[in-house]
Design a protein around this motif. Structure first.
Motif, mmCIF file in Angstrom:
data_model
loop_
_atom_site.group_PDB
_atom_site.id
_atom_site.type_symbol
_atom_site.label_atom_id
_atom_site.label_comp_id
_atom_site.label_asym_id
_atom_site.label_seq_id
_atom_site.Cartn_x
_atom_site.Cartn_y
_atom_site.Cartn_z
ATOM 1 N N LEU A 175 -16.980 -3.388 44.282
ATOM 2 C CA LEU A 175 -16.915 -4.799 44.874
ATOM 3 C C LEU A 175 -15.289 -5.165 43.447
ATOM 4 N N ALA A 199 -11.803 -6.008 44.608
ATOM 5 C CA ALA A 199 -11.324 -7.692 43.789
ATOM 6 C C ALA A 199 -9.820 -7.669 43.634
ATOM 7 N N ASN A 220 -9.594 -14.470 49.979
ATOM 8 C CA ASN A 220 -10.480 -12.887 50.496
ATOM 9 C C ASN A 220 -11.380 -14.240 51.891
ATOM 10 N N TRP A 250 -14.489 -10.956 45.823
ATOM 11 C CA TRP A 250 -15.903 -10.383 45.178
ATOM 12 C C TRP A 250 -16.179 -9.879 44.539
#
Length: 355
Positions: free
Chosen positions: A25, A29, A42, A53
């Protein structure tokens, strides 16, 4: 970012799976944050939650770290052995990642004049490494939005500071007096909800040792909460009804209070440890997987930065390619750096995942 595994023959593989998910993750990001053609939005920002994230994943790392490190101290509260274990777990992988990042960037980024000279002669470069932070030397990726050699490593120094706090509080007896640990969490959680209080209790003269106050107020209560789940693990009731209530609260409280991250940590923390207790088949299938999460995290930033600097891919191309490369590097880091270092630990040995 990496957290210590519990020193037990019955290692919870759910935590290993969660760590690799969090590491990926972070890569996800960074993939769109580093893409200059991608709007900086996002799912969290579209929902007006003020997170991304990467924030979500780092909080997950610190929750697990707080749980496992406090648990490790309770099982073996000998200060010397504790510090040796922490150093052996986090430092070898970190130093190798820093050395390779600086070497590769310095050799293959020829547009940066005098890269090695400007880095190695800078006091802040060696200071940042001594503090286990992001190496602060010459920039390595001219033209990128953020040209740090390895920007992800800033969290390592805060995690190690949390390790030292556990040692300090453990020696002071707070891990035996759980109510004091819980009270400390409540205080810092309240501060995380109040920017005004944080500004009033800020400082500047000790930041070299403590880190930025804003980062302390953000990450320390997350780590403390993980420790609460460890210290009160026998008293906390993990029930489906409570998990549903936590999920509902997760969706509503941020909008009611306009403070997203603390409530995500509190409610999401319960859901995280609730899921870890479930006998899901995927956790059993993960039994023989090596722990590649630390290496994946350590090498994510330079690999992504290098790919973007050279090829300027869109985020939906850079993420899968760099994720695959970083998982391979994480596998190499585990087998040739981290796993050999773990074998030097004193006392009961950590169960090492098979390859």
């Amino acid at each position: 970012m990496q957290v210590e595994g519990p020193v037990t023959a019955h290692r919870n593989r759910a935590f290993d799976l969660f760590r690799i998910i969090f590491a990926l993750l972070v890569l996800w990001a960074h993939s769109y944050e580093m893409d200059p053609t991608q709007p900086q939005t996002n799912v969290f920002q579209r929902l007006h939650l003020g997170m991304d994230w990467g924030t979500f994943a780092v909080d997950g790392f610190f929750l697990l770290s707080g749980y496992l490190i406090v648990q490790s101290w309770v099982r073996d509260p000998r200060l010397g052995d504790y510090l040796r274990k922490r150093l052996l777990r986090i430092v070898p992988g970190y130093l190798v990642a820093v050395a390779l990042s600086v070497l590769v960037v310095g050799i293959f980024a020829p547009l940066v004049p005098h890269f090695f000279r400007d880095s190695f002669h800078a006091a802040r470069f060696w200071t940042s490494i001594a503090l286990l932070g992001s190496p602060l030397g010459a920039g390595g990726f001219p033209g990128n939005d953020n040209n740090l050699v390895n920007g992800s490593l800033w969290t390592i120094t805060y995690e190690f500071r949390c390790y030292l706090v556990v040692a300090l509080l453990g020696v002071a007896g707070l891990t035996r007096r759980r109510g004091l640990w819980l009270g400390l969490f409540v205080v810092f959680f309240a501060l995380s909800l109040s920017p005004a209080a944080q500004a009033h209790l800020s400082w500047t003269h000790l930041m070299l040792l403590t880190g930025k106050p804003s980062d302390i107020y953000r990450l320390f209560p997350v780590f403390l909460l993980g420790g609460c789940f460890a210290l009160y693990r026998k008293e906390i009731l993990f029930r489906p009804a409570f998990a549903i209530l936590a999920a509902i609260s997760l969706c509503t409280l941020p909008y009611l209070t306009h403070r997203t991250e603390p409530w995500f940590v509190l409610c999401g923390g319960y859901l995280l440890f609730y899921l870890a207790r479930q006998p899901l088949a995927i956790f059993h299938r993960w039994q023989r997987m090596p722990d590649v999460s630390y290496g994946t995290y350590l090498y994510g930033w330079p690999v992504q930065s290098f790919a973007i600097w050279l090829f300027h891919p869109r985020y939906y191309w850079s993420f899968p390619v760099t994720a695959l490369i970083c998982v391979v590097l994480g596998w190499l880091s585990w087998h040739f750096v981290e796993r050999p270092a773990l074998k030097l630990k004193p006392g009961p040995k950590v169960e090492l995942p098979a390859s």
